[in-house]
Each structure stands twice: as structure tokens, then as C-alpha cells.
Design a protein around this motif. Structure first.
Motif, PDB file in Angstrom:
ATOM      1  N   THR A  38     -32.048   9.741 -12.361  1.00 26.86           N
ATOM      2  CA  THR A  38     -31.865  10.984 -13.285  1.00 26.86           C
ATOM      3  C   THR A  38     -31.692  10.845 -14.659  1.00 26.86           C
ATOM      4  O   THR A  38     -31.078   9.530 -15.048  1.00 26.86           O
ATOM      5  CB  THR A  38     -30.425  11.445 -12.606  1.00 26.86           C
ATOM      6  OG1 THR A  38     -30.684  11.924 -11.530  1.00 26.86           O
ATOM      7  CG2 THR A  38     -30.143  12.750 -13.450  1.00 26.86           C
ATOM      8  N   PHE A  39     -32.246  11.481 -15.523  1.00 23.98           N
ATOM      9  CA  PHE A  39     -32.222  11.200 -16.992  1.00 23.98           C
ATOM     10  C   PHE A  39     -32.208  12.532 -17.799  1.00 23.98           C
ATOM     11  O   PHE A  39     -32.706  13.495 -17.269  1.00 23.98           O
ATOM     12  CB  PHE A  39     -33.405  10.239 -17.729  1.00 23.98           C
ATOM     13  CG  PHE A  39     -34.606  10.874 -17.375  1.00 23.98           C
ATOM     14  CD1 PHE A  39     -35.320  11.406 -18.430  1.00 23.98           C
ATOM     15  CD2 PHE A  39     -35.451  10.535 -15.993  1.00 23.98           C
ATOM     16  CE1 PHE A  39     -36.497  11.960 -18.291  1.00 23.98           C
ATOM     17  CE2 PHE A  39     -36.581  10.928 -16.229  1.00 23.98           C
ATOM     18  CZ  PHE A  39     -37.151  11.614 -17.044  1.00 23.98           C
ATOM     19  N   ALA A  40     -31.744  12.314 -18.775  1.00 21.26           N
ATOM     20  CA  ALA A  40     -31.390  13.534 -19.767  1.00 21.26           C
ATOM     21  C   ALA A  40     -32.508  13.330 -20.989  1.00 21.26           C
ATOM     22  O   ALA A  40     -32.856  12.454 -21.294  1.00 21.26           O
ATOM     23  CB  ALA A  40     -30.305  13.791 -20.376  1.00 21.26           C
ATOM     24  N   THR A  41     -33.417  14.475 -21.190  1.00 22.61           N
ATOM     25  CA  THR A  41     -34.222  14.462 -22.203  1.00 22.61           C
ATOM     26  C   THR A  41     -34.388  15.929 -22.689  1.00 22.61           C
ATOM     27  O   THR A  41     -33.851  16.858 -22.257  1.00 22.61           O
ATOM     28  CB  THR A  41     -35.635  14.156 -21.547  1.00 22.61           C
ATOM     29  OG1 THR A  41     -36.677  13.975 -22.466  1.00 22.61           O
ATOM     30  CG2 THR A  41     -36.443  15.251 -20.630  1.00 22.61           C
ATOM     31  N   ALA A  42     -35.217  16.096 -23.849  1.00 27.80           N
ATOM     32  CA  ALA A  42     -35.600  17.565 -24.198  1.00 27.80           C
ATOM     33  C   ALA A  42     -37.107  17.476 -24.368  1.00 27.80           C
ATOM     34  O   ALA A  42     -37.916  16.471 -24.446  1.00 27.80           O
ATOM     35  CB  ALA A  42     -34.929  17.392 -25.705  1.00 27.80           C
ATOM     36  N   ILE A  59     -36.079  13.888 -30.722  1.00 35.22           N
ATOM     37  CA  ILE A  59     -34.836  14.312 -29.905  1.00 35.22           C
ATOM     38  C   ILE A  59     -33.658  13.569 -30.578  1.00 35.22           C
ATOM     39  O   ILE A  59     -32.785  14.658 -30.466  1.00 35.22           O
ATOM     40  CB  ILE A  59     -35.049  13.766 -28.576  1.00 35.22           C
ATOM     41  CG1 ILE A  59     -36.335  14.406 -27.757  1.00 35.22           C
ATOM     42  CG2 ILE A  59     -34.067  13.824 -27.648  1.00 35.22           C
ATOM     43  CD1 ILE A  59     -36.708  13.564 -26.576  1.00 35.22           C
ATOM     44  N   GLY A  60     -33.674  12.396 -30.966  1.00 32.81           N
ATOM     45  CA  GLY A  60     -32.316  11.959 -31.444  1.00 32.81           C
ATOM     46  C   GLY A  60     -32.524  11.148 -32.745  1.00 32.81           C
ATOM     47  O   GLY A  60     -31.634  10.314 -33.027  1.00 32.81           O
ATOM     48  N   GLU A  61     -33.397  11.427 -33.629  1.00 32.87           N
ATOM     49  CA  GLU A  61     -33.691  10.745 -34.783  1.00 32.87           C
ATOM     50  C   GLU A  61     -33.396   9.082 -34.696  1.00 32.87           C
ATOM     51  O   GLU A  61     -32.682   8.631 -35.577  1.00 32.87           O
ATOM     52  CB  GLU A  61     -32.532  11.274 -35.874  1.00 32.87           C
ATOM     53  CG  GLU A  61     -32.969  12.645 -36.271  1.00 32.87           C
ATOM     54  CD  GLU A  61     -32.080  13.339 -37.410  1.00 32.87           C
ATOM     55  OE1 GLU A  61     -32.318  13.419 -38.388  1.00 32.87           O
ATOM     56  OE2 GLU A  61     -30.762  13.105 -37.162  1.00 32.87           O
ATOM     57  N   SER A  62     -33.927   8.539 -33.799  1.00 30.96           N
ATOM     58  CA  SER A  62     -33.854   7.118 -33.327  1.00 30.96           C
ATOM     59  C   SER A  62     -35.146   6.793 -32.525  1.00 30.96           C
ATOM     60  O   SER A  62     -35.605   7.352 -32.129  1.00 30.96           O
ATOM     61  CB  SER A  62     -32.502   6.761 -32.841  1.00 30.96           C
ATOM     62  OG  SER A  62     -32.680   5.327 -32.390  1.00 30.96           O
ATOM     63  N   VAL A  67     -29.901   4.538 -27.213  1.00 41.41           N
ATOM     64  CA  VAL A  67     -29.088   5.437 -27.985  1.00 41.41           C
ATOM     65  C   VAL A  67     -29.667   7.014 -27.734  1.00 41.41           C
ATOM     66  O   VAL A  67     -28.694   7.905 -27.700  1.00 41.41           O
ATOM     67  CB  VAL A  67     -29.406   5.128 -29.363  1.00 41.41           C
ATOM     68  CG1 VAL A  67     -28.745   5.991 -30.302  1.00 41.41           C
ATOM     69  CG2 VAL A  67     -28.833   3.642 -29.799  1.00 41.41           C
ATOM     70  N   VAL A  68     -30.765   7.271 -28.023  1.00 41.73           N
ATOM     71  CA  VAL A  68     -31.212   8.700 -27.847  1.00 41.73           C
ATOM     72  C   VAL A  68     -30.749   9.406 -26.394  1.00 41.73           C
ATOM     73  O   VAL A  68     -30.276  10.323 -26.542  1.00 41.73           O
ATOM     74  CB  VAL A  68     -32.665   9.018 -28.104  1.00 41.73           C
ATOM     75  CG1 VAL A  68     -33.098  10.360 -27.723  1.00 41.73           C
ATOM     76  CG2 VAL A  68     -33.155   8.409 -29.222  1.00 41.73           C
ATOM     77  N   ALA A  69     -31.016   8.709 -25.445  1.00 39.77           N
ATOM     78  CA  ALA A  69     -30.558   9.220 -24.000  1.00 39.77           C
ATOM     79  C   ALA A  69     -28.906   9.316 -23.667  1.00 39.77           C
ATOM     80  O   ALA A  69     -28.424  10.107 -23.591  1.00 39.77           O
ATOM     81  CB  ALA A  69     -31.191   8.328 -22.977  1.00 39.77           C
ATOM     82  N   GLY A  70     -28.221   8.309 -24.549  1.00 38.02           N
ATOM     83  CA  GLY A  70     -26.725   8.340 -24.358  1.00 38.02           C
ATOM     84  C   GLY A  70     -26.200   9.408 -25.389  1.00 38.02           C
ATOM     85  O   GLY A  70     -25.201  10.170 -24.644  1.00 38.02           O
ATOM     86  N   GLU A  71     -26.726   9.700 -26.279  1.00 37.21           N
ATOM     87  CA  GLU A  71     -26.430  10.842 -27.189  1.00 37.21           C
ATOM     88  C   GLU A  71     -26.448  12.270 -26.759  1.00 37.21           C
ATOM     89  O   GLU A  71     -25.674  13.027 -26.645  1.00 37.21           O
ATOM     90  CB  GLU A  71     -26.902  10.881 -28.533  1.00 37.21           C
ATOM     91  CG  GLU A  71     -26.402   9.492 -29.279  1.00 37.21           C
ATOM     92  CD  GLU A  71     -26.868   9.481 -30.720  1.00 37.21           C
ATOM     93  OE1 GLU A  71     -27.906  10.160 -30.984  1.00 37.21           O
ATOM     94  OE2 GLU A  71     -26.593   8.740 -31.513  1.00 37.21           O
TER      95      GLU A  71
END
Length: 137
Positions: A38-42, A59-62, A67-71
Motif C-alpha cells: 500500500t502506498f500514497a501518491t498523487a 508531488i513533493g518538491e523533492s 521523503v515524498v511518500a512520507g510527507e
């Protein structure tokens, strides 16, 4: 003598039950993983609902996926997914690689079957949309 010293240095952390250089006993990858992930994304979404991948930078400016998934997971957990969606949609609108048919961005959590994915099939098991926002062009 040198060989014995090197072997001793490698074995010492295990013998002393201590996590240390040069041999780490930290069990980071020592357990079996499940067949579902399971993972979060845009994602960018067109008028028909077809989703397209966005870059880590959008998605996360990185460029660090952890880091992007965690944020993003944190924003979902804390109820900030709608605001995060707006931020992503604003960056997506300025991104040259955005598919022309894109009308919105969705912040989602997806669950995939790893085995089906490895076999090349449609691995999506479940998809939860936490926020949807329009992309201004």
C-alpha cells in the motif's frame, strides 16, 4: 595475522550482540514481506478518469521517494490532503510534462498485488481518493 584481525572485526558485532561497523546486524530487511503493498501518491486525472503519473518533484518538491511518500502519508493521516492536493495541482499546472487532457489531481492511497505486478498484470486491488482538485491551465 592480518586475515585473523579482519575476520575478528567482522565477527565481533555478532559475538558482542552489538550493531556496529563494519558488520551491521540491524534487521532492516530480515523479515518476509507480504504479497500486497500500500502506498500514497498523487496522480493527474483526465475527464474520463484515467490516471497518469506525476513526478516526485511535482508531488513533493523533492527527488527522494521516501521523503515524498512520507510527507504525503503524513498529510493524509493529518487531514491535510485537500491542501496538499491544491499545492500539487499548482505545481502540475506549471509542469511541462503534464498530459494535455489532465483536468484534476487526486491524492490517493493505492493497494497493489506485488505478484500480479511482477507477472505484468493489472495489480491494483484498491484505490482510495483522499482529495481531488482541479488543475488550472
Amino acid at each position: 595475522m592480518v586475515t585473523a584481525a579482519v575476520v575478528a572485526a567482522l565477527v565481533a558485532p555478532v559475538a558482542l550482540d552489538r550493531d556496529s561497523f563494519p558488520l551491521s546486524t540491524y534487521p532492516m530487511y530480515s523479515s518476509a514481506r507480504g504479497d500486497r503493498v500500500t502506498f500514497a501518491t498523487a496522480q493527474a486525472v483526465d475527464a474520463e478518469g484515467a490516471a497518469s503519473t506525476l513526478t516526485l518533484g511535482v508531488i513533493g518538491e523533492s527527488d527522494d521517494p521516501l521523503v515524498v511518500a512520507g510527507e504525503l502519508r503524513e498529510a493524509i493521516r493529518d487531514g491535510r490532503a485537500p491542501q496538499r492536493c491544491v499545492d500539487i495541482a499548482e505545481r502540475a499546472a506549471r509542469w511541462d510534462g503534464l498530459p494535455p487532457a489532465t483536468v484534476a489531481v487526486e491524492v490517493v492511497t493505492e493497494r497493489h498485488d506485488v505478484i500480479v505486478q511482477v507477472e505484468g498484470g493489472d495489480s491494483l486491488v484498491d484505490r482510495t481518493v483522499h482529495a481531488r482538485c482541479e488543475v488550472a491551465r
